[in-house]
Design an enzyme around this catalytic site. Structure first.
Site, PDB file in Angstrom:
ATOM      1  N   GLN A 107       0.849  -1.200   0.000  1.00 23.10           N
ATOM      2  CA  GLN A 107       0.000   0.000   0.000  1.00 23.10           C
ATOM      3  C   GLN A 107       0.884   1.250   0.000  1.00 23.10           C
ATOM      4  O   GLN A 107       0.597   2.230  -0.694  1.00 23.10           O
ATOM      5  CB  GLN A 107      -0.933  -0.001   1.216  1.00 23.10           C
ATOM      6  CG  GLN A 107      -1.950  -1.148   1.238  1.00 23.10           C
ATOM      7  CD  GLN A 107      -3.128  -0.976   0.273  1.00 23.10           C
ATOM      8  OE1 GLN A 107      -3.412   0.115  -0.202  1.00 23.10           O
ATOM      9  NE2 GLN A 107      -3.797  -2.085  -0.025  1.00 23.10           N
TER      10      GLN A 107
ATOM     11  N   ARG B 275       0.387   9.406  -9.189  1.00 23.24           N
ATOM     12  CA  ARG B 275      -0.895   8.823  -8.831  1.00 23.24           C
ATOM     13  C   ARG B 275      -1.586   9.643  -7.744  1.00 23.24           C
ATOM     14  O   ARG B 275      -2.757  10.019  -7.857  1.00 23.24           O
ATOM     15  CB  ARG B 275      -0.661   7.389  -8.328  1.00 23.24           C
ATOM     16  CG  ARG B 275      -1.902   6.575  -8.068  1.00 23.24           C
ATOM     17  CD  ARG B 275      -1.540   5.273  -7.321  1.00 23.24           C
ATOM     18  NE  ARG B 275      -1.601   5.485  -5.892  1.00 23.24           N
ATOM     19  CZ  ARG B 275      -2.583   5.047  -5.088  1.00 23.24           C
ATOM     20  NH1 ARG B 275      -3.557   4.336  -5.592  1.00 23.24           N
ATOM     21  NH2 ARG B 275      -2.578   5.311  -3.805  1.00 23.24           N
TER      22      ARG B 275
ATOM     23  N   GLY C 128     -12.438  -0.709  -3.150  1.00 24.25           N
ATOM     24  CA  GLY C 128     -11.066  -1.150  -2.875  1.00 24.25           C
ATOM     25  C   GLY C 128     -10.308  -0.048  -2.173  1.00 24.25           C
ATOM     26  O   GLY C 128      -9.380   0.522  -2.717  1.00 24.25           O
TER      27      GLY C 128
ATOM     28  N   GLU D 273     -13.234  -2.799   1.272  1.00 27.38           N
ATOM     29  CA  GLU D 273     -11.923  -3.412   1.056  1.00 27.38           C
ATOM     30  C   GLU D 273     -12.012  -4.909   1.353  1.00 27.38           C
ATOM     31  O   GLU D 273     -12.499  -5.314   2.405  1.00 27.38           O
ATOM     32  CB  GLU D 273     -10.874  -2.746   1.951  1.00 27.38           C
ATOM     33  CG  GLU D 273      -9.516  -3.438   2.014  1.00 27.38           C
ATOM     34  CD  GLU D 273      -8.832  -3.574   0.659  1.00 27.38           C
ATOM     35  OE1 GLU D 273      -8.912  -2.645  -0.167  1.00 27.38           O
ATOM     36  OE2 GLU D 273      -8.230  -4.640   0.419  1.00 27.38           O
TER      37      GLU D 273
ATOM     38  N   GLU E  81     -18.362  -7.275  -4.659  1.00 23.12           N
ATOM     39  CA  GLU E  81     -19.430  -8.055  -5.284  1.00 23.12           C
ATOM     40  C   GLU E  81     -20.470  -8.518  -4.261  1.00 23.12           C
ATOM     41  O   GLU E  81     -21.623  -8.782  -4.625  1.00 23.12           O
ATOM     42  CB  GLU E  81     -18.829  -9.277  -5.993  1.00 23.12           C
ATOM     43  CG  GLU E  81     -18.073  -8.965  -7.295  1.00 23.12           C
ATOM     44  CD  GLU E  81     -16.696  -8.316  -7.096  1.00 23.12           C
ATOM     45  OE1 GLU E  81     -16.269  -8.109  -5.935  1.00 23.12           O
ATOM     46  OE2 GLU E  81     -16.065  -7.989  -8.119  1.00 23.12           O
TER      47      GLU E  81
ATOM     48  N   GLU F  92      -9.335   3.313  -7.321  1.00 19.17           N
ATOM     49  CA  GLU F  92      -8.075   3.219  -8.045  1.00 19.17           C
ATOM     50  C   GLU F  92      -7.915   1.743  -8.383  1.00 19.17           C
ATOM     51  O   GLU F  92      -7.461   0.948  -7.568  1.00 19.17           O
ATOM     52  CB  GLU F  92      -6.935   3.742  -7.168  1.00 19.17           C
ATOM     53  CG  GLU F  92      -5.725   4.096  -7.987  1.00 19.17           C
ATOM     54  CD  GLU F  92      -4.893   2.886  -8.344  1.00 19.17           C
ATOM     55  OE1 GLU F  92      -5.296   2.121  -9.266  1.00 19.17           O
ATOM     56  OE2 GLU F  92      -3.860   2.700  -7.704  1.00 19.17           O
TER      57      GLU F  92
ATOM     58  N   GLU G 145      -5.203  -7.384 -13.672  1.00 17.20           N
ATOM     59  CA  GLU G 145      -5.884  -7.492 -12.374  1.00 17.20           C
ATOM     60  C   GLU G 145      -7.401  -7.572 -12.523  1.00 17.20           C
ATOM     61  O   GLU G 145      -8.099  -8.000 -11.607  1.00 17.20           O
ATOM     62  CB  GLU G 145      -5.530  -6.360 -11.393  1.00 17.20           C
ATOM     63  CG  GLU G 145      -4.049  -6.247 -11.106  1.00 17.20           C
ATOM     64  CD  GLU G 145      -3.722  -5.183 -10.070  1.00 17.20           C
ATOM     65  OE1 GLU G 145      -4.557  -4.858  -9.218  1.00 17.20           O
ATOM     66  OE2 GLU G 145      -2.585  -4.664 -10.131  1.00 17.20           O
TER      67      GLU G 145
HETATM   68  N1  LIG Z   1     -13.670  -6.772  -5.546  1.00 20.33           N
HETATM   69  C1  LIG Z   1     -13.066  -6.095  -4.571  1.00 20.33           C
HETATM   70  N2  LIG Z   1     -13.675  -5.840  -3.407  1.00 20.33           N
HETATM   71  C2  LIG Z   1     -13.048  -5.166  -2.409  1.00 20.33           C
HETATM   72  N3  LIG Z   1     -11.786  -4.730  -2.507  1.00 20.33           N
HETATM   73  C3  LIG Z   1     -11.122  -4.946  -3.648  1.00 20.33           C
HETATM   74  C4  LIG Z   1     -11.716  -5.642  -4.733  1.00 20.33           C
HETATM   75  N4  LIG Z   1     -10.812  -5.734  -5.721  1.00 20.33           N
HETATM   76  C5  LIG Z   1      -9.691  -5.121  -5.298  1.00 20.33           C
HETATM   77  N5  LIG Z   1      -9.870  -4.655  -4.035  1.00 20.33           N
HETATM   78  C6  LIG Z   1      -8.896  -3.897  -3.229  1.00 20.33           C
HETATM   79  O1  LIG Z   1      -8.671  -2.690  -3.940  1.00 20.33           O
HETATM   80  C7  LIG Z   1      -7.415  -2.147  -3.594  1.00 20.33           C
HETATM   81  C8  LIG Z   1      -6.787  -1.636  -4.878  1.00 20.33           C
HETATM   82  S1  LIG Z   1      -5.287  -0.724  -4.614  1.00 20.33           S
HETATM   83  C9  LIG Z   1      -5.887   0.906  -4.268  1.00 20.33           C
HETATM   84  C10 LIG Z   1      -5.985   1.206  -2.782  1.00 20.33           C
HETATM   85  C11 LIG Z   1      -6.440   2.616  -2.437  1.00 20.33           C
HETATM   86  N6  LIG Z   1      -7.761   2.929  -2.964  1.00 20.33           N
HETATM   87  C12 LIG Z   1      -5.468   3.636  -2.949  1.00 20.33           C
HETATM   88  O2  LIG Z   1      -5.799   4.323  -3.922  1.00 20.33           O
HETATM   89  O3  LIG Z   1      -4.364   3.759  -2.409  1.00 20.33           O
HETATM   90  C13 LIG Z   1      -6.647  -3.271  -2.916  1.00 20.33           C
HETATM   91  O4  LIG Z   1      -6.474  -2.973  -1.551  1.00 20.33           O
HETATM   92  C14 LIG Z   1      -7.517  -4.501  -3.109  1.00 20.33           C
HETATM   93  O5  LIG Z   1      -7.454  -5.422  -2.024  1.00 20.33           O
END
Ligand SMILES: Nc1ncnc2c1ncn2[C@@H]1O[C@H](CSCC[C@H](N)C(=O)O)[C@@H](O)[C@H]1O
Ligand SMILES: Nc1ncnc2c1ncn2[C@@H]1O[C@H](CSCC[C@H](N)C(=O)O)[C@@H](O)[C@H]1O
Lengths: 360, 360
Positions: free
Chosen positions: B22, B31, B55, B77, B106, B120, B129
């Site tokens: 992270q 970013r 996420g 998350e 979901e 993001e 991904e």
């Molecule tokens: N279907 C889903 N449901 C919940 N979390 C998800 C997901 N798919 C991905 N993620 C989470 O989404 C994050 C993407 S990384 C981005 C993290 C944060 N928003 C930032 O901008 O710093 C990860 O922590 C991953 O675990």
């Protein structure tokens, strides 16, 4: 424990599906010589016999068994490596003897019981990967009552070591933490969010990574600074999953080197090919992964660092409490709890050390 | 495709559960600046509104949304990172606004629809991904009919490049194969098994690794030797999973550099924060991951090597057929089929190149 087969494939079996990885094992001379000798110096165990090779990989042990005169060899492999094994069997003209079966050992059904089970199931510190479970399963279902296990015995060793790694890892950790503090400041200044509350968990995560994960090393014998102890002995013919899912040992080691630094412990294993009491090997063979100047193996040793190191000298006594069990998240990985205390020959006790480690 | 949730956690989510990872994202200035500006220069989209952060990771976007005046932020998350997000939310005094919910997007049920979805979700080459699937799912279930997507648009770019990597990788491959031939000889001589039949599959495995896997690179802008093309445009408000599960583009690029070497292609993406037509951004923000001297991102670019390289010069025309789809074994990884042909300005056609690549 309930193992999700798909997850197990994603985490564990995947690496074995690469020829590159099989080649690494096939290039390990110590490993290869031991299995080769164990078979060809004990042909009486193979000649005219039925053999099961648990996890045949490229097929090497199955092919050797056939070359040593086996009547029939069942070569079981969980991954697609089975296809390469089949090709290798054929091109080495033993396809009349070796039958390659793709599947998990746990699921495979053989048409008969076998005289010999051969397998190379050893992971780091012997038990990582927990593949011996599959050998036990195979043995209990498919080995004849008077059958022989190859290897027949296994042991885990543990010894105090010196190493420059503690300092290196402590420095790495310090650097990462310095970088973290800058990051926290930056993020507050530039983006208005105070990450300070994550300092503790970040530090814990990094400590785990740098100091609480055992390390793969090929130790030089002169890094061993005290007597080595056997912390586990396994009779492959009788061991149960219960016997191997936890290793507990309290032992003490005498420091054998003058004015040195106790930086941690090295762990390794050896296995023996002795046949069985009533049907012994003609020539016993040993495969050891102990520290060695020129007979290193791809297993190396697992190193557990203690920090800070303690100054010790010849005659000091290190008493150790060792406990290893399987990781809850992944039954093929291990957790180690390690405690140690040094009693100097003067009788003086140094501060005790205690930590958890992950064997990953 | 049927996704095994447990496998998905083992393969994909696991990395996001580390603060170290992270932090890498939180240290990416390009970013961070883009998301920060997109929020704080468009407070009208957040002030008094309800927001969903898909996420949330450390929680950063949710916290910013709250700081920009959101009435309520749902921060979803999937991993245990949610606990750190919750701590961060609290220590930044926005726990009255931000609700951290641990779970897969979901599966999560919200008590209301939201005005804004921020996320993001971008991976290498934008779509690796396949996380945008989860954003689409969130949008279709939880975005109000007049809601806004952050980001609102995304594009994938592709351009011809020069690079010393082809030669390096070809050398590496040659070395590995030389080593293989020695290994085959050794194994025959020492252990009586002929591994020759595995030469072809080993070579294929290694070619795949060295030449047919796209590479992470931070390209220098002067490595771009021709015009860049947009190979995909996504409107985040309307795109369907079907729209993004395959990217197909035929395009041509003019070489813009004299006497150079066409060594492959670089792919990257940008995203835009434009609000929506009937509720536009006050200030549009762009996040680009294009090659840059000093504004590189942790995404870098994905490089696809072609071998052997072709000599090209200004005015030559490269026509490219590009197809990207999801890997059958892992829907979060991609396969690329790439064909290209150079027509020199003389009209002369150079030998065509065609290969498959894996984006891993
Ligand atoms: N279907 C889903 N449901 C919940 N979390 C998800 C997901 N798919 C991905 N993620 C989470 O989404 C994050 C993407 S990384 C981005 C993290 C944060 N928003 C930032 O901008 O710093 C990860 O922590 C991953 O675990
Ligand atoms: N339960 C199981 N069923 C079938 N194969 C297994 C298994 N557990 C591990 N294996 C396989 O066992 C092999 C162990 S590596 C040893 C390979 C070979 N016997 C050699 O000595 O070179 C791997 O290829 C792995 O995929």
């Amino acid at each position: 424990p309930v193992v999700d087969k798909e997850v197990d494939f994603a985490n564990y079996f995947c690496t074995y599906a690469f020829l590159y990885h099989q080649k690494e094992m096939l290039s390990d001379r110590v490993r290869m010589n031991a299995y080769y000798d164990s078979i060809f110096r004990n042909k009486h165990h193979f000649n005219g016999k039925t053999v099961l090779d648990v996890g045949t990989g490229s097929g090497i042990l199955a092919i050797w068994s056939a070359q040593a005169g086996a009547k029939k060899v069942y070569a079981v492999e969980a991954t697609k490596m089975s296809e390469h094994a089949r090709a290798l069997v054929k091109s080495n003209n033993v396809e009349n003897v070796v039958e390659v079966i793709e599947g998990s050992m746990e699921d495979v059904v053989l048409p008969e019981k076998v005289d010999v089970i051969i397998s190379e199931w050893m992971g780091y510190l012997l038990l990582r990967e927990s593949m011996f479970d599959s050998v036990i399963c195979a043995r209990d279902r498919w080995l004849k009552p008077n059958g022989v296990m190859y290897p027949s015995h296994a042991r885990i060793w543990f010894a105090p070591i010196r190493s420059g790694l503690v300092e290196r890892k402590e420095n790495d950790l310090e650097e990462v933490m310095d970088d973290w503090y800058n990051f926290v400041e930056d993020t507050k200044d530039t983006y208005g969010v105070d990450m300070g509350v994550l300092t503790q968990p970040f530090s814990a995560e990094q400590r785990r990574y740098y100091l609480q994960t055992s390390l793969w090393q090929n130790l030089h014998p002169n890094q061993i600074i005290g007597t080595a102890a056997i912390i586990k002995e396994i009779d492959c013919l009788t061991a149960t999953v219960n016997d191997i899912s936890e290793v507990r040992s309290n032992f003490s080691s005498s420091i054998t080197m003058e004015n040195t630094s106790l930086c941690g412990f090295g762990g390794w294993f050896d296995v023996h090919f002795r046949g069985r009491k009533d049907n012994p090997a003609q020539q016993e063979v040993e495969l050891t992964t102990a520290p060695s100047k020129d007979a290193g193996t791809h297993w190396g040793q697992q190193v557990f660092l203690i920090h800070p190191p303690s100054c010790v000298t010849e005659g000091d006594n290190v008493s150790v409490e060792f406990l290893m069990y399987r990781s809850k998240e992944n039954h093929r990985l291990m957790e180690v709890e390690l405690g140690c205390e040094v009693r100097q020959s003067s009788g003086n006790l140094l501060p005790a050390f205690k930590s958890k480690f992950h064997v990953e």
